[in-house]
Enzyme design. Structure first.
Site, PDB file in Angstrom:
ATOM      1  N   THR A 209      42.095  41.525  42.504  1.00  8.73           N
ATOM      2  CA  THR A 209      43.085  41.239  43.554  1.00  8.73           C
ATOM      3  C   THR A 209      44.066  40.186  43.041  1.00  8.73           C
ATOM      4  OG1 THR A 209      41.495  41.712  45.301  1.00  8.73           O
ATOM      5  CG2 THR A 209      43.343  40.314  45.912  1.00  8.73           C
TER       6      THR A 209
ATOM      7  N   LYS B 223      38.046  31.610  40.646  1.00  7.36           N
ATOM      8  CA  LYS B 223      38.729  32.710  41.321  1.00  7.36           C
ATOM      9  C   LYS B 223      38.626  32.504  42.838  1.00  7.36           C
ATOM     10  CE  LYS B 223      38.144  36.855  40.129  1.00  7.36           C
ATOM     11  NZ  LYS B 223      39.600  36.937  40.420  1.00  7.36           N
TER      12      LYS B 223
ATOM     13  N   GLY C  82      41.651  32.356  44.846  1.00  4.62           N
ATOM     14  CA  GLY C  82      42.921  31.917  45.427  1.00  4.62           C
ATOM     15  C   GLY C  82      43.436  32.921  46.453  1.00  4.62           C
TER      16      GLY C  82
ATOM     17  N   GLU D 279      35.075  40.463  44.564  1.00  8.83           N
ATOM     18  CA  GLU D 279      35.381  40.387  43.124  1.00  8.83           C
ATOM     19  C   GLU D 279      34.108  40.103  42.325  1.00  8.83           C
ATOM     20  OE1 GLU D 279      40.005  38.834  43.507  1.00  8.83           O
ATOM     21  OE2 GLU D 279      38.428  37.356  43.246  1.00  8.83           O
TER      22      GLU D 279
HETATM   23  C1  5RP Z   1      41.969  36.524  44.248  1.00  9.15           C
HETATM   24  C2  5RP Z   1      41.859  35.989  42.876  1.00  9.15           C
HETATM   25  C3  5RP Z   1      43.027  36.176  41.969  1.00  9.15           C
HETATM   26  O1  5RP Z   1      42.597  36.825  40.829  1.00  9.15           O
HETATM   27  C4  5RP Z   1      43.592  34.830  41.609  1.00  9.15           C
HETATM   28  O2  5RP Z   1      43.917  34.119  42.800  1.00  9.15           O
HETATM   29  C5  5RP Z   1      44.824  34.952  40.716  1.00  9.15           C
HETATM   30  O3  5RP Z   1      45.873  35.478  41.434  1.00  9.15           O
HETATM   31  P1  5RP Z   1      47.298  35.759  40.783  1.00  9.15           P
HETATM   32  O4  5RP Z   1      47.125  36.877  39.806  1.00  9.15           O
HETATM   33  O5  5RP Z   1      48.151  36.139  41.967  1.00  9.15           O
HETATM   34  O6  5RP Z   1      47.785  34.500  40.134  1.00  9.15           O
HETATM   35  O7  5RP Z   1      40.866  35.430  42.479  1.00  9.15           O
HETATM   36  O8  5RP Z   1      40.860  36.176  45.039  1.00  9.15           O
END
Ligand code: 5RP
Length: 216
Positions: free
Chosen positions: A26, A92, A94, A101
């Protein structure tokens, strides 16, 4: 940064083999991977998705989304990260999709992590560590994490995960032993999962750039 994300996402296509069911993470970097996957969709059997957001994008491209309970072990999982250390251990979550995941990472033989250079750190913890919690345990878990780690838990107010739970973001950490911290936070009642991917780190990290760097 989005150019570096695109380059990383597109490079990951080289790990997709004919007939695969691909685990899909994601985030904005993964969105580039999904768009590139669309170009070879007739060569794969489908995808297992880690979030409603990725499911929607996969379906928009006409890529079949399959249930992990029916696919068994996957050959490949591709996902982004918020931080990545030199041992390919990650923070992870964010995007609040950490639990699904983590499930797909665990179910996959190879985990390819796609990042832009800003995600590389010597020690994990500058990015606030996401923890998914059962709603009734929010305050309890926050108190226990403060006592355990010294980090400052902040409720990500307004965010509800795809599983109906809440997110605490733990600030001010310097995570010198991510395997131990992952294990200890996981043991607090009410924690669904913690966004440390240390017990099961990435196998390969692709850092987007001209050219992308593949860390094995
Ligand atoms: C989502 C995640 C994403 O992989 C992480 O936040 C990185 O996001 P982006 O590719 O938008 O920088 O762990 O839960």
């Amino acid at each position: 940064m989005s150019e570096a994300k695109r380059l990383a996402g597109e490079k990951a296509i080289e790990f997709v083999e004919d007939g695969m069911i691909v685990g899909v993470g994601t985030g904005s970097t993964v969105a580039f991977f999904i768009d590139a996957l669309a170009g070879i969709k007739d060569r794969i059997k489908g995808a297992v998705s880690s979030s409603d957001q990725s499911t929607a994008r996969l379906k928009q491209h006409g890529i079949e989304v399959l249930d992990l309970n029916h696919t068994g072990t996957l050959s490949l999982y591709v996902d982004g990260a918020d931080e990545c250390d030199p041992h390919k251990r990650l923070i992870k979550g964010g995007g609040a999709a950490l639990t699904r995941e983590k499930i797909i990472a665990e179910a996959s033989k190879q985990f390819v992590c796609i990042v832009d250079p800003s995600k590389q750190v010597p020690v994990l913890g500058k990015f606030p560590l996401p923890v998914e919690v059962i709603p009734m345990a929010r305050s309890l878990v926050a108190r226990e994490i403060l006592a355990l780690t010294g980090g400052q838990p902040v409720w990500r107010d307004g965010t509800v995960t795809d599983n109906g739970n809440l997110i605490l973001d733990i600030h001010n950490l310097s995570i010198t032993d991510p395997v131990a911290m992952e294990r200890e936070i996981n043991q607090i009642p009410g924690v669904v999962s913690v966004g440390l991917f240390a017990r099961r780190p990435a196998d390969i990290v692709i850092v987007g750039g001209e050219p992308p760097i593949v860390l094995k």
